[in-house]
Design a protein around this motif. Structure first.
Motif, mmCIF file in Angstrom:
data_model
loop_
_atom_site.group_PDB
_atom_site.id
_atom_site.type_symbol
_atom_site.label_atom_id
_atom_site.label_comp_id
_atom_site.label_asym_id
_atom_site.label_seq_id
_atom_site.Cartn_x
_atom_site.Cartn_y
_atom_site.Cartn_z
ATOM 1 N N PHE A 54 -1.228 -15.756 14.834
ATOM 2 C CA PHE A 54 -0.435 -14.875 13.450
ATOM 3 C C PHE A 54 0.258 -15.051 13.934
ATOM 4 N N PHE A 55 1.389 -15.962 13.127
ATOM 5 C CA PHE A 55 3.053 -16.381 13.047
ATOM 6 C C PHE A 55 4.127 -16.257 12.477
ATOM 7 N N ALA A 56 5.100 -15.126 12.099
ATOM 8 C CA ALA A 56 5.486 -15.286 11.193
ATOM 9 C C ALA A 56 7.345 -14.805 11.150
ATOM 10 N N PHE A 57 7.807 -15.464 10.648
ATOM 11 C CA PHE A 57 9.408 -15.070 10.780
ATOM 12 C C PHE A 57 9.342 -13.373 9.438
ATOM 13 N N VAL A 58 10.017 -13.142 10.697
ATOM 14 C CA VAL A 58 9.974 -11.417 9.632
ATOM 15 C C VAL A 58 10.841 -11.368 8.906
ATOM 16 N N PRO A 59 11.548 -11.943 8.372
ATOM 17 C CA PRO A 59 11.792 -11.969 7.063
ATOM 18 C C PRO A 59 11.156 -12.488 5.630
ATOM 19 N N ASP A 60 10.126 -13.825 6.048
ATOM 20 C CA ASP A 60 9.701 -14.557 4.777
ATOM 21 C C ASP A 60 8.256 -13.519 5.264
ATOM 22 N N LEU A 61 7.756 -12.770 6.000
ATOM 23 C CA LEU A 61 6.429 -11.991 5.971
ATOM 24 C C LEU A 61 6.673 -11.378 5.565
ATOM 25 N N LEU A 62 7.758 -10.437 4.793
ATOM 26 C CA LEU A 62 7.858 -9.347 4.533
ATOM 27 C C LEU A 62 8.128 -9.334 2.862
ATOM 28 N N ASP A 63 8.943 -10.681 2.785
ATOM 29 C CA ASP A 63 8.633 -11.306 1.380
ATOM 30 C C ASP A 63 6.890 -11.833 1.271
ATOM 31 N N HIS A 64 5.974 -11.593 2.209
ATOM 32 C CA HIS A 64 4.735 -11.893 1.594
ATOM 33 C C HIS A 64 4.091 -11.054 1.117
ATOM 34 N N LEU A 65 4.632 -10.290 2.326
ATOM 35 C CA LEU A 65 4.016 -8.753 1.568
ATOM 36 C C LEU A 65 3.988 -7.878 0.470
ATOM 37 N N ARG A 66 5.797 -8.087 -0.265
ATOM 38 C CA ARG A 66 5.918 -7.837 -1.401
ATOM 39 C C ARG A 66 5.437 -8.802 -2.039
ATOM 40 N N TYR A 67 5.593 -9.917 -2.229
ATOM 41 C CA TYR A 67 4.339 -10.861 -3.343
ATOM 42 C C TYR A 67 3.087 -10.894 -3.999
ATOM 43 N N THR A 68 2.074 -9.896 -2.484
ATOM 44 C CA THR A 68 0.915 -9.316 -2.412
ATOM 45 C C THR A 68 0.281 -8.438 -4.409
ATOM 46 N N PHE A 69 1.860 -8.077 -4.266
ATOM 47 C CA PHE A 69 1.844 -6.575 -5.036
ATOM 48 C C PHE A 69 1.947 -7.175 -6.707
ATOM 49 N N SER A 70 2.360 -8.732 -6.824
ATOM 50 C CA SER A 70 2.322 -9.254 -8.260
ATOM 51 C C SER A 70 0.515 -9.390 -8.575
ATOM 52 N N PRO A 71 0.976 -10.339 -9.593
ATOM 53 C CA PRO A 71 -0.379 -9.829 -10.773
ATOM 54 C C PRO A 71 -1.273 -10.875 -10.301
ATOM 55 N N ASP A 72 -0.177 -12.154 -10.042
ATOM 56 C CA ASP A 72 -0.963 -13.786 -9.836
ATOM 57 C C ASP A 72 -0.952 -14.067 -8.413
ATOM 58 N N SER A 73 -1.252 -12.871 -7.380
ATOM 59 C CA SER A 73 -1.077 -12.824 -6.287
ATOM 60 C C SER A 73 -2.973 -13.275 -5.788
ATOM 61 N N ARG A 74 -3.453 -14.125 -5.077
ATOM 62 C CA ARG A 74 -4.763 -13.946 -4.997
ATOM 63 C C ARG A 74 -5.243 -13.121 -4.115
ATOM 64 N N VAL A 75 -4.402 -12.835 -2.997
ATOM 65 C CA VAL A 75 -4.676 -11.583 -1.585
ATOM 66 C C VAL A 75 -4.119 -10.471 -2.731
ATOM 67 N N THR A 76 -4.793 -9.063 -1.758
ATOM 68 C CA THR A 76 -4.451 -7.727 -2.469
ATOM 69 C C THR A 76 -3.752 -7.365 -1.068
ATOM 70 N N TYR A 77 -2.583 -6.605 -1.207
ATOM 71 C CA TYR A 77 -1.865 -6.746 -0.329
ATOM 72 C C TYR A 77 -2.681 -5.758 0.926
ATOM 73 N N ASP A 78 -3.532 -4.318 0.474
ATOM 74 C CA ASP A 78 -4.532 -3.800 1.372
ATOM 75 C C ASP A 78 -4.977 -5.268 2.537
#
Length: 418
Positions: A310-334
């Motif tokens: 699992f490889f992640a550029f840290v700012p992108d990783l945090l953006d993705h985690l924030r995105y999982t709070f969105s109603p249209d996200s197909r993956v839950t934050y947890d």
């Protein structure tokens, strides 16, 4: 020899009808732009962030784009043709707007490399990085002073800004970006911009400049062609192709013995970690020293052996985690957060470059503490180990029982102007 156009003044008046809003505006003469380019190009390239995108050209870029949907392919083809047109005649502002994964950045990189190969001075920058560099230029030990760098960005012959709109929206940042774009608008300097943020959501002043039909062309690539959750943790194919142990330059731009020794040592330590990925490896060094190259080389090696990485550029990783709070996200934050914490081999690229918010600090702390306690193999690249008193992340990174720290003192290998 005195220029026949401006008489040596360096500026000319725009030849426009009297009723044109830009009638009488002073713009740089062609001779001035050429002179500035000759002087500034090597130094600007030092601050450019093309990285592995420095090899992307139109032969590498698909004409249909990353999506299999006909509408998305049609939008992408329009952007592709517009990009070629900009290369052949860079006289206006071009804006590519679209969701993540629609191919904006690759098109912009292809444009940048095509123009550079044809002798045009081009400054390509990821917008948050540009703002960080401007902030850093206030320090006494900066290679550029603020005024010098700001003027060069404003006046470079061709400017390409990647991901406008995702920067921290502070009054200072908004003002600097407006000053750059407004100056280039008034001076008719070619500018290419990519953004995942619709223009109507941007600062009103930026919106007015970028959407002016007289000087700007906006190409909408539509929504993302793939969900963030499906691509989070993957490594770009171009990076996997170009970043291997075999292609790692152990000389780099290191003109001193110590720099070369740290490159050799970093490669040797990375090879040893790849052969037996236990504990943590932290690669520390300035931008462009090769630490990301080594991290991806390890990933290449382990993935060839069938391991999950699992490889992640840290700012992108945090953006993705924030995105999982969105109603249209197909993956839950947890679900995503647990996947990151439990990854067989986690690679965090450029730790410390993220926005230092309470939320971001807490998420990184939870990831690092979990993996430290579980002693899960982890590779981290960073420009500096955190050193604040009682910093819980610094405490884990400095644990010599688990963590091996490898400093790299070699200079930026992209520094072609040395």
């Amino acid at each position: 020899m005195t220029c026949t156009f401006c008489g040596g003044r360096g500026w000319v008046r725009a030849d426009l009808p009297v009723n044109d809003p830009k009638f009488g505006t002073a713009i740089p003469c062609t001779c001035k732009r050429i002179d500035q380019g000759d002087i500034r190009l090597p130094r600007l390239q030092k601050f450019s962030n093309l990285g592995v995108l420095g090899t992307v050209d139109f032969d590498d870029v698909s004409r249909t784009g990353p999506s299999e949907i006909a509408e998305s392919q049609a939008r992408y083809l329009a952007a592709y043709d517009a990009a070629l047109e900009f290369c052949n005649n860079p006289l206006t502002t071009m804006v590519f707007v679209g969701g993540n994964g629609t191919g904006k950045t690759y098109l912009a990189a292809a444009v940048a490399n095509s123009l550079i190969n044809n002798g045009h001075p081009v400054f390509f920058s990821f917008v948050p990085d540009l703002l960080d560099q401007l902030r850093g230029s206030f320090t006494s030990d900066a290679d550029f002073n603020y005024d010098e760098m700001f003027e060069q960005v404003k006046n470079v012959q061709i400017l390409i800004l990647d991901d406008l709109g995702i920067q921290s929206s502070t009054p200072w940042a908004e003002e600097k970006l407006f000053q750059i774009i407004n100056h280039r608008f008034l001076s008719s300097l070619p500018t290419l911009i990519t953004s995942s943020v619709p223009l109507e959501r941007m600062d009103g002043r930026l919106q007015s400049r970028l959407s002016d039909p007289r000087t700007s062309r906006v190409i909408d690539l539509g929504g993302s062609s793939r969900t963030r959750s499906n691509t989070m943790g993957l490594i770009e194919p171009t990076m996997l192709k170009n970043m291997t142990f075999g292609s790692f330059d152990i000389e780099g731009k290191a003109y001193d013995r110590q720099g070369r020794e740290t490159l050799n040592a970093a490669r040797a330590i990375s090879l040893a970690f790849s052969a037996n990925p236990e504990g943590w490896l932290v690669l520390v060094g300035d931008s462009g020293c090769g630490k990301t190259h080594l991290a991806v080389s390890i990933a290449n090696d382990r993935m060839a052996k069938g391991d999950e990485v699992f490889f992640a550029f840290v700012p992108d990783l945090l953006d993705h985690l924030r995105y999982t709070f969105s109603p249209d996200s197909r993956v839950t934050y947890d679900e995503l957060f647990d996947r990151i914490k439990q990854a067989s081999l986690l690679m965090l690229d450029d730790l410390g470059s993220e926005s230092s918010t309470t939320w971001a600090n807490e998420k990184l702390y939870q990831i690092i503490v979990h993996r430290h306690n579980a002693q899960l193999p982890t590779v981290i690249t960073t420009r500096a180990i955190p050193s604040a008193a009682k910093d819980p992340v610094a405490s884990r990174l400095n644990d010599a029982r688990l963590v091996q720290i490898m400093p790299i003192t070699a200079p930026d290998y992209r520094d072609v102007g040395r």
